[in-house]
Design a protein around this motif. Structure first.
Motif, PDB file in Angstrom:
ATOM      1  N   LEU A   4       0.849  -1.196   0.000  1.00 25.49           N
ATOM      2  CA  LEU A   4       0.000   0.000   0.000  1.00 25.49           C
ATOM      3  C   LEU A   4       0.888   1.250   0.000  1.00 25.49           C
ATOM      4  N   HIS A   7       2.559   1.606  -3.364  1.00 21.69           N
ATOM      5  CA  HIS A   7       1.558   2.073  -4.322  1.00 21.69           C
ATOM      6  C   HIS A   7       1.312   3.582  -4.161  1.00 21.69           C
ATOM      7  N   LEU A   8       1.175   4.014  -2.914  1.00 20.46           N
ATOM      8  CA  LEU A   8       0.897   5.427  -2.622  1.00 20.46           C
ATOM      9  C   LEU A   8       2.073   6.316  -3.053  1.00 20.46           C
ATOM     10  N   TRP A  11       2.345   6.706  -6.753  1.00 21.84           N
ATOM     11  CA  TRP A  11       1.373   7.686  -7.265  1.00 21.84           C
ATOM     12  C   TRP A  11       1.979   9.098  -7.212  1.00 21.84           C
ATOM     13  N   LEU A  14       4.723   9.488  -9.738  1.00 19.33           N
ATOM     14  CA  LEU A  14       4.156   9.627 -11.088  1.00 19.33           C
ATOM     15  C   LEU A  14       3.618  11.037 -11.317  1.00 19.33           C
ATOM     16  N   GLY A  48       0.007  -2.817  -7.174  1.00 19.06           N
ATOM     17  CA  GLY A  48      -1.454  -2.864  -7.358  1.00 19.06           C
ATOM     18  C   GLY A  48      -1.951  -4.298  -7.427  1.00 19.06           C
ATOM     19  N   ALA A  49      -1.208  -5.144  -8.158  1.00 21.71           N
ATOM     20  CA  ALA A  49      -1.612  -6.548  -8.303  1.00 21.71           C
ATOM     21  C   ALA A  49      -1.628  -7.245  -6.937  1.00 21.71           C
ATOM     22  N   ALA A  55      -8.548  -5.985  -1.748  1.00 23.76           N
ATOM     23  CA  ALA A  55      -9.580  -5.000  -2.086  1.00 23.76           C
ATOM     24  C   ALA A  55     -10.793  -5.710  -2.696  1.00 23.76           C
ATOM     25  N   LYS A  66     -11.376   0.437 -10.376  1.00 23.63           N
ATOM     26  CA  LYS A  66     -10.054   1.025 -10.087  1.00 23.63           C
ATOM     27  C   LYS A  66      -8.997   0.514 -11.061  1.00 23.63           C
ATOM     28  N   ALA A  70      -6.987   2.662 -13.862  1.00 18.58           N
ATOM     29  CA  ALA A  70      -5.526   2.760 -13.779  1.00 18.58           C
ATOM     30  C   ALA A  70      -4.885   2.359 -15.111  1.00 18.58           C
ATOM     31  N   GLY A 105      -5.758   8.482  -8.225  1.00 18.39           N
ATOM     32  CA  GLY A 105      -5.141   8.353  -6.897  1.00 18.39           C
ATOM     33  C   GLY A 105      -6.161   8.567  -5.784  1.00 18.39           C
ATOM     34  N   GLY A 108      -8.367   5.697  -5.485  1.00 24.42           N
ATOM     35  CA  GLY A 108      -7.657   4.617  -4.788  1.00 24.42           C
ATOM     36  C   GLY A 108      -7.698   4.818  -3.276  1.00 24.42           C
ATOM     37  N   ILE A 109      -7.436   6.055  -2.842  1.00 26.77           N
ATOM     38  CA  ILE A 109      -7.456   6.348  -1.400  1.00 26.77           C
ATOM     39  C   ILE A 109      -8.859   6.127  -0.843  1.00 26.77           C
ATOM     40  N   VAL A 112      -9.395   2.504  -0.341  1.00 28.64           N
ATOM     41  CA  VAL A 112      -8.693   1.987   0.848  1.00 28.64           C
ATOM     42  C   VAL A 112      -9.486   2.329   2.117  1.00 28.64           C
TER      43      VAL A 112
HETATM   44  C1  HEM Z   1      -0.895   4.889 -12.755  1.00 27.69           C
HETATM   45  C2  HEM Z   1      -1.421   3.947 -12.109  1.00 27.69           C
HETATM   46  C3  HEM Z   1      -1.976   3.971 -10.702  1.00 27.69           C
HETATM   47  C4  HEM Z   1      -2.136   4.990  -9.799  1.00 27.69           C
HETATM   48  C5  HEM Z   1      -1.786   6.463  -9.967  1.00 27.69           C
HETATM   49  C6  HEM Z   1      -2.736   4.402  -8.600  1.00 27.69           C
HETATM   50  C7  HEM Z   1      -3.027   5.097  -7.424  1.00 27.69           C
HETATM   51  C8  HEM Z   1      -3.544   4.517  -6.281  1.00 27.69           C
HETATM   52  C9  HEM Z   1      -3.595   5.138  -4.971  1.00 27.69           C
HETATM   53  C10 HEM Z   1      -3.048   6.525  -4.615  1.00 27.69           C
HETATM   54  C11 HEM Z   1      -4.195   4.271  -4.126  1.00 27.69           C
HETATM   55  C12 HEM Z   1      -4.420   4.479  -2.626  1.00 27.69           C
HETATM   56  C13 HEM Z   1      -3.226   3.889  -1.871  1.00 27.69           C
HETATM   57  C14 HEM Z   1      -3.162   4.267  -0.395  1.00 27.69           C
HETATM   58  O1  HEM Z   1      -4.026   4.994   0.110  1.00 27.69           O
HETATM   59  O2  HEM Z   1      -2.199   3.840   0.262  1.00 27.69           O
HETATM   60  C15 HEM Z   1      -4.556   3.091  -4.879  1.00 27.69           C
HETATM   61  C16 HEM Z   1      -5.202   1.988  -4.389  1.00 27.69           C
HETATM   62  C17 HEM Z   1      -5.384   0.806  -5.098  1.00 27.69           C
HETATM   63  N1  HEM Z   1      -4.874   0.512  -6.342  1.00 27.69           N
HETATM   64 FE1  HEM Z   1      -3.916   1.783  -7.561  1.00 27.69          FE
HETATM   65  N2  HEM Z   1      -2.931   3.056  -8.813  1.00 27.69           N
HETATM   66  C18 HEM Z   1      -2.475   2.755 -10.090  1.00 27.69           C
HETATM   67  C19 HEM Z   1      -2.437   1.528 -10.698  1.00 27.69           C
HETATM   68  C20 HEM Z   1      -3.029   0.388 -10.177  1.00 27.69           C
HETATM   69  C21 HEM Z   1      -3.031  -0.907 -10.834  1.00 27.69           C
HETATM   70  C22 HEM Z   1      -2.371  -1.200 -12.189  1.00 27.69           C
HETATM   71  C23 HEM Z   1      -3.736  -1.750 -10.021  1.00 27.69           C
HETATM   72  C24 HEM Z   1      -4.046  -3.219 -10.203  1.00 27.69           C
HETATM   73  C25 HEM Z   1      -3.348  -4.057 -10.854  1.00 27.69           C
HETATM   74  C26 HEM Z   1      -4.166  -0.999  -8.863  1.00 27.69           C
HETATM   75  C27 HEM Z   1      -4.903  -1.488  -7.803  1.00 27.69           C
HETATM   76  C28 HEM Z   1      -5.244  -0.788  -6.668  1.00 27.69           C
HETATM   77  C29 HEM Z   1      -6.033  -1.342  -5.601  1.00 27.69           C
HETATM   78  C30 HEM Z   1      -6.639  -2.742  -5.583  1.00 27.69           C
HETATM   79  C31 HEM Z   1      -6.138  -0.338  -4.612  1.00 27.69           C
HETATM   80  C32 HEM Z   1      -6.937  -0.409  -3.314  1.00 27.69           C
HETATM   81  C33 HEM Z   1      -6.213  -1.168  -2.238  1.00 27.69           C
HETATM   82  C34 HEM Z   1      -7.085  -1.446  -1.013  1.00 27.69           C
HETATM   83  O3  HEM Z   1      -8.270  -1.081  -0.981  1.00 27.69           O
HETATM   84  O4  HEM Z   1      -6.530  -2.082  -0.115  1.00 27.69           O
HETATM   85  N3  HEM Z   1      -3.712   0.303  -8.986  1.00 27.69           N
HETATM   86  N4  HEM Z   1      -4.115   3.252  -6.187  1.00 27.69           N
END
Ligand code: HEM
Length: 114
Positions: A4, A7-8, A11, A14, A48-49, A55, A66, A70, A105, A108-109, A112
């Protein structure tokens, strides 16, 4: 959870490097930032994977949304990079890309925190 955080942070990285790549008029600097952005995709996809199973358990539909957002975002960033290299990128398209990075982003937050 470490993925996490990765991933954050990816972001935020990027957001900075894509802005730099799209808005600088220095072609070499732009190219370097594009390369960093591509490494960033790998980190975003990899971490993310690892997040998807957790999630998906809680919010399957939103998780699918999401991932689609992405992947689409990465495609759009690459299209903007191609325009930048051909010098046909206008400021409005560049701003829309930055806005979309912010939206994905924040979504995504939201996912979470949900
Ligand atoms: C440019 C691409 C991406 C950006 C800018 C991005 C951004 C984000 C951000 C900022 C969060 C919140 C993280 C946190 O609060 O700590 C998030 C959550 C998440 N992202 Fe991404 N992400 C991207 C690509 C991906 C990809 C390719 C996947 C899947 C293969 C993915 C799956 C997820 C999932 C499943 C969550 C939620 C996690 C949870 O609820 O526990 N993301 N993303």
């Amino acid at each position: 959870m470490v993925f996490l955080w990765i991933h954050l942070i990816t972001w935020l990285v990027l957001l900075v490097v894509v802005s730099a790549a799209l808005f600088t008029s220095n072609q070499k600097l732009s190219k370097i930032n594009m390369m960093i952005a591509r490494v960033g995709y790998l980190f975003a996809i990899g971490s993310g994977a690892m997040l998807v199973p957790y999630a998906y358990d809680e919010h399957p539909i939103l998780t699918i949304v999401k991932v689609i957002l992405a992947v689409a975002l990465i495609g759009l960033i690459e299209m903007a990079f191609a325009r930048k290299r051909r010098q046909t990128l206008n400021t409005r398209v560049a701003l829309i890309i930055i806005l979309l990075i912010l939206i994905v982003g924040l979504f995504g937050i939201y996912l979470v925190k949900l």
